[in-house]
Design an enzyme around this catalytic site. Structure first.
Site, PDB file in Angstrom:
ATOM      1  N   PHE A 110      73.645  80.404  36.263  1.00 48.58           N
ATOM      2  CA  PHE A 110      73.524  80.856  37.648  1.00 48.58           C
ATOM      3  C   PHE A 110      74.082  79.862  38.654  1.00 48.58           C
ATOM      4  O   PHE A 110      74.377  80.216  39.792  1.00 48.58           O
ATOM      5  CB  PHE A 110      72.056  81.183  37.960  1.00 48.58           C
ATOM      6  N   LYS A 111      74.255  78.594  38.249  1.00 48.09           N
ATOM      7  CA  LYS A 111      74.789  77.601  39.180  1.00 48.09           C
ATOM      8  C   LYS A 111      76.208  77.974  39.634  1.00 48.09           C
ATOM      9  O   LYS A 111      76.677  77.529  40.682  1.00 48.09           O
ATOM     10  CB  LYS A 111      74.796  76.215  38.532  1.00 48.09           C
ATOM     11  N   ASP A 112      76.891  78.810  38.847  1.00 46.71           N
ATOM     12  CA  ASP A 112      78.237  79.267  39.242  1.00 46.71           C
ATOM     13  C   ASP A 112      78.207  80.041  40.556  1.00 46.71           C
ATOM     14  O   ASP A 112      79.192  80.062  41.296  1.00 46.71           O
ATOM     15  CB  ASP A 112      78.838  80.187  38.167  1.00 46.71           C
ATOM     16  N   LEU A 115      78.352  77.201  43.048  1.00 44.68           N
ATOM     17  CA  LEU A 115      79.368  76.163  42.826  1.00 44.68           C
ATOM     18  C   LEU A 115      80.773  76.718  42.652  1.00 44.68           C
ATOM     19  O   LEU A 115      81.728  75.970  42.538  1.00 44.68           O
ATOM     20  CB  LEU A 115      78.963  75.298  41.632  1.00 44.68           C
ATOM     21  N   THR A 145      74.138  72.534  36.446  1.00 47.61           N
ATOM     22  CA  THR A 145      74.858  72.108  37.651  1.00 47.61           C
ATOM     23  C   THR A 145      76.111  71.332  37.284  1.00 47.61           C
ATOM     24  O   THR A 145      77.169  71.517  37.879  1.00 47.61           O
ATOM     25  CB  THR A 145      73.949  71.235  38.550  1.00 47.61           C
TER      26      THR A 145
END
Length: 494
Positions: A110-112, A115, A145
């Site tokens: 989900f950090k995509d 980011l 991350t």
């Protein structure tokens, strides 16, 4: 009227949107927050928008009014064709919850979601501010991350990125993803320590007078890719609106009907973005904050006491193995109505004693909107097993924490409000644990990927295909006490 951002600790002059993105953390050690009221959105106006247009609309409420066209271009580059699968955020039913799959991007986590956007906002900000210095991005990671930041900033002009991760605190897949990253401006460094050691050192770097002088000498400046950067937080607000509106379009809920959100949480940025979405007009009844065995957030939301003086556990949901939830400071600031003196007092107490406790009025305000629970490792495996057997839906271990905590919440409260669970990663990022949950067998990580595919038929996420055979390019490992010295050396080498 210009939209400015100020520090939670109150000792920095408010700064504009672009400077906030570039600066990352407030100069007084606090976190940057909007110095303006959140703009309420008309849900009916948002309903027809695709993800790119919705992101432009939501993110644009935090930026200058003349930035909309540039932001639309950035959102299109981040979420348009190429980086994500066919749908940026599919929403699927699993038992009694709707799962928002936030892992369809370039690193299967989900950090995509943030980011993929942050580097583009940073490039835009560099241009708008006429910044001629190079920017060195620093990031600490408990797994996801790191790779998402590396992919986001890889070969981005005017930047380089240094990522620090605990060598024994991430999954084998997460580590392999990071150390095989290509790109002329990226570097990944392992540390002998845990995530909190890495994050603490990175935060110290931003407040270091010596490092600032060194940066000035070498014509660069430091910025952050962690969720302490407001540019990480803002894009996360979008998928709350998107998943809600998806259910409206499918006639699962009516426009204006309230829902609950269940959020697996370590650093708390993900859940905080949801709370901001609620304050922008999204009809949310309750946020259910889910933690693993490192249950510092559960204790805070239950008692109002934040106590980091506890044993640190390495678990089968390693991205949540965190004892210092940095984004909680932002929530506390909001909950004390922007009283920076109170926030300063709490943060000083945390620094000096390892613990702080909010007052009863603040706790009551917090508990009105947030419920919390935690799940042990055996229970995580049971949830993965049961959800697959009952629903043929495959959860990763972190999302399973959310699923299990939600089930406990319903059992304890009887609340049947329709609920969206934010899924944080592909099951193939933690295949050993997921395969063990389904079969009871313990196998190595790459065998687990193949066996999991054979067993479930679920397609292997495209960023993870062939990962075993990629060349390891980053082999550096340092002691946790050497992080600041290492950053200094990297500045000198730049």
């Amino acid at each position: 009227m210009e939209k400015l951002f100020k520090s939670t600790r109150g000792n920095q002059i408010p700064i504009d949107f672009y400077t906030s993105i570039l600066q990352g953390i407030a100069s007084d050690g606090g976190l940057l927050v909007p110095d303006f009221d959140f703009e309420k959105k008309n849900l009916e106006d948002l309903l027809p928008l695709n993800y790119v247009d919705l992101a432009t609309e939501i993110i644009g409420t935090f930026a200058p009014s003349d930035a909309k066209e540039a932001l639309h271009t950035a959102c299109n580059q981040a979420y348009g064709e190429g980086l994500f699968c066919d749908e940026v955020v599919p929403v699927k039913k699993a038992g009694n919850v709707y799962v928002a799959e936030l892992y369809q991007g370039p690193t299967a986590a989900f950090k995509d979601m943030a980011l993929s956007m942050l580097p583009r906002m940073m490039t835009l900000s560099l241009k708008k501010k006429g910044e001629e210095r190079e920017v060195m991005i620093l990031a600490a990671t408990s797994g996801d991350t790191g790779k998402a930041a590396l992919e986001g900033f890889k070969d981005v002009e005017g930047t380089c990125i240094k990522v620090f991760y605990p060598i024994d605190g991430v999954s084998a897949i997460q580590q392999q993803q990071m150390v095989t990253t290509t790109g002329k401006n990226v570097e990944i460094i392992g540390i002998r320590g845990n995530f909190d050691d890495a994050q603490s050192a990175v935060k110290k770097a931003f407040g270091s007078k010596e490092l600032k002088e060194l940066c000035d000498e070498h014509h660069i400046f430091l910025s952050s890719a962690n969720s302490i950067n407001i540019g990480r937080l803002i894009p996360q607000i979008v998928y709350y609106f998107y998943s809600y509106l998806t259910l409206v379009k499918r006639n699962e809920i009516k426009l204006g009907e309230t829902v609950n959100f269940t959020v697996p949480s370590g650093n708390f940025g993900n859940c905080l973005a949801g709370w901001i979405a609620k304050n922008m007009g999204l009809p949310v009844n309750q946020f259910i904050v889910a933690s693993n065995k490192n249950n510092i957030l559960t204790d805070f939301f239950t008692t109002g006491t934040y106590d980091a003086r506890r044993e640190f556990y390495k678990t089968n949901a390693p991205a949540m193995d965190i004892l210092v939830s940095s984004n909680l400071e932002r929530l506390v600031w909001f909950m004390v109505n922007g009283d920076s003196e109170k926030v300063n007092k709490y943060m000083e107490e945390l620094k000096e004693t390892g613990v702080y406790k909010v007052d009863d009025e603040t706790l009551a305000r917090v508990q009105k909107e947030f419920k919390a629970g935690c799940l042990g490792e055996e229970d995580v495996l049971k949830v993965v097993h049961d959800c697959w057997n009952e629903n043929k839906y495959l959860l990763d271990t972190h999302t399973a924490v959310g699923y299990g905590v939600y089930e406990e919440y319903v059992k304890n409260t009887g609340d049947t409000t329709k609920t969206i669970l934010l899924s944080t990663a592909s099951p193939y990022k933690f295949p050993e644990s997921v395969y063990q949950a389904l079969t009871g067998e313990e196998v190595d990580v790459y065998t687990a990927i193949e066996k999991l595919h054979d067993l479930t038929g679920m397609e292997i996420s495209y960023p993870l295909k062939g990962i075993k055979d990629r060349e390891i390019l980053h082999k550096g490992v340092i002691d946790r006490d050497a992080i600041l010295d290492t950053i200094a050396e990297k500045i000198k080498e730049y």
